[in-house]
Design an enzyme around this catalytic site. Structure first.
Site, PDB file in Angstrom:
ATOM      1  N   ASP A   1     -14.824   2.358  29.243  1.00 41.44           N
ATOM      2  CA  ASP A   1     -15.027   2.545  27.810  1.00 41.44           C
ATOM      3  C   ASP A   1     -16.144   1.603  27.362  1.00 41.44           C
ATOM      4  O   ASP A   1     -16.735   0.900  28.185  1.00 41.44           O
ATOM      5  CB  ASP A   1     -13.725   2.248  27.042  1.00 41.44           C
TER       6      ASP A   1
ATOM      7  N   ASP B   1     -16.716  -1.417  24.423  1.00 44.60           N
ATOM      8  CA  ASP B   1     -15.960  -2.242  23.481  1.00 44.60           C
ATOM      9  C   ASP B   1     -16.913  -3.015  22.572  1.00 44.60           C
ATOM     10  O   ASP B   1     -17.907  -3.577  23.031  1.00 44.60           O
ATOM     11  CB  ASP B   1     -15.113  -3.270  24.258  1.00 44.60           C
TER      12      ASP B   1
ATOM     13  N   ASP C   1     -13.811   1.317  21.847  1.00 40.59           N
ATOM     14  CA  ASP C   1     -12.880   0.442  21.123  1.00 40.59           C
ATOM     15  C   ASP C   1     -13.666  -0.424  20.162  1.00 40.59           C
ATOM     16  O   ASP C   1     -14.640  -1.070  20.557  1.00 40.59           O
ATOM     17  CB  ASP C   1     -12.132  -0.484  22.101  1.00 40.59           C
TER      18      ASP C   1
END
Ligand code: DCP
Ligand code: MG
Length: 372
Positions: free
Chosen positions: A204, A206, A296
């Site tokens: 992902d 962040d 995120d």
């Protein structure tokens, strides 16, 4: 004539936060085997065993050369009997029978596939396996009720299991910066997680967002999210509001690894520009116009920024070891919000990561050497 062969004996400090661990791992075959055992323990709900294997793997990642003999490991911490047996097997025969059997195990494979769905945790996957659901096809056909996150996870399964590259992370960063700059001029966006540690890929992307004037960041996340949504960048999002309150008498309970910032778990719809992505994209001939990427977002007040930055840069084991060091060696309590000193019964302030390491009595370790 007697041949004396020189074999280096390794030694390294016992906490990962006392060591410099770069991405240059000289013992990847060993650490991959131990990491797989850690993963299996975590997927089976045995977190204690998982941590033990993670610590063993991390100790080997910090060594300056490949290990060739067991006798070199005398000064290496965190190696329990089980880990040593696996290391011995790999050194002697190139592989560990236990690890190879695990790789082939139907249960392990099913746990990996099912927990590979965004929104599906260990408990849910275990329950489905108990009901005979081992594959995505079986999941789609037998249709247990899925929540919103899981439906998004299943819909974008292939994209979300394809590593995110640095160029894609930079493209996401540009979008997040545009969003933050538009809804709160002066807001600062920092790339955190694995990419801050120098990794080339991640599962992902962040980000930590703050504003140099304390308080201006309050309520930022909903505005950010609605800007992103209005521009068509969001396939999924779930926002948690900030629930952190600093108690005057100190933390009510020991550092929990759950922090309480405004946080948004999201799936971005990232346009694929020509020349980027490419490989792996599509599947129906030619690149697709976009891919799904897990993003995120965390918002922190500037007074807590250094703690949030340290707490969100990782690696996960490095973070865990910092908190363990703080508690066991310093009688302090470290979180992504603050550092509390039990001896002095007060919070220790910091405006940089360097100051936090100094409070903890640790040598400063830069992000690129936190890859434990
Ligand atoms: N983090 C943590 N504990 C959690 C969740 C996160 O300490 N329960 C911290 C450490 C992580 C960082 O946040 O490094 C980001 O979490 P990721 O799961 O995204 O981990 P990475 O970015 O390190 O790995 P990847 O490259 O797979 O995204
Ligand atoms: Mg990450």
């Amino acid at each position: 004539k007697l041949q004396t062969e020189e074999v280096e004996v390794f030694s390294t400090p016992s906490y990962a936060c006392q060591r410099r661990t770069t991405l240059d791992n000289h013992n990847a075959v060993l650490t991959d085997a131990l990491s797989l055992l850690a993963e299996n323990a975590e997927l089976s709900g045995e977190d204690g065993r998982g941590v033990a294997f993670r610590r063993a793997a991390a100790a080997l990642k910090a060594l300056p050369l490949p290990v060739t003999r067991l006798t070199q490991l005398g000064g290496v911490p965190c190696l329990g009997g089980h880990s040593l047996r696996v290391i011995k097997d790999v050194l002697e025969s190139g592989a560990s029978p236990e690890v190879e059997a695990l790789r082939r195990s139907e249960r392990f494979k099913a746990l990996k596939v099912l927990t590979g769905i965004f929104g599906v945790g260990v408990k849910t996957a275990g329950r489905w396996i108990g009901e005979g659901i081992l594959t995505l096809r079986q999941l789609r056909d037998s249709g247990p009720t899925l929540n919103r996150a899981q439906r998004a996870g299943l819909r974008h399964y292939d994209d979300l299991n394809r590593p995110v590259g640095r160029a894609e992370a930079a493209a996401v960063a540009a979008v997040v910066e545009a969003a933050a700059g538009s809804v709160l001029p002066g807001a600062r966006v920092t790339l955190i997680g694995g990419f801050r540690r120098g990794k080339q890929t991640g599962h992902d992307v962040d980000f930590l967002i703050t504003h140099p004037e304390e308080g201006r960041e309050a309520g930022l996340m909903p505005k950010l999210v609605s800007w992103l949504d209005s521009q068509g960048f969001l396939l999924y999002q779930k926002t948690n509001s900030n629930s952190y309150l600093e108690a005057a008498e100190g933390p009510a309970r020991p550092a929990s690894n759950m922090d309480r910032f405004e946080r948004c778990f999201s799936v971005f719809k990232l346009p694929e520009e020509a020349g980027r992505g490419g490989a792996g994209a599509g599947g129906e001939g030619g690149p697709r116009p976009w891919r799904a990427v897990r993003v995120d977002l965390v918002v922190s007040p500037v007074s807590q920024f250094a703690f949030a930055l340290l707490g969100w840069t990782g690696s996960k084991l490095f973070e865990r070891e910092l908190r363990r060091w703080a508690g066991h060696e310093m009688n302090m309590c470290l979180s992504s919000h603050a550092l509390y000193d039990h001896r002095q019964s007060r919070y220790l302030r910091a405006s940089s990561e360097e100051e936090i390491f100094a409070h903890l009595g640790l040598e400063y370790i830069p992000p690129s050497e936190r890859n434990a």
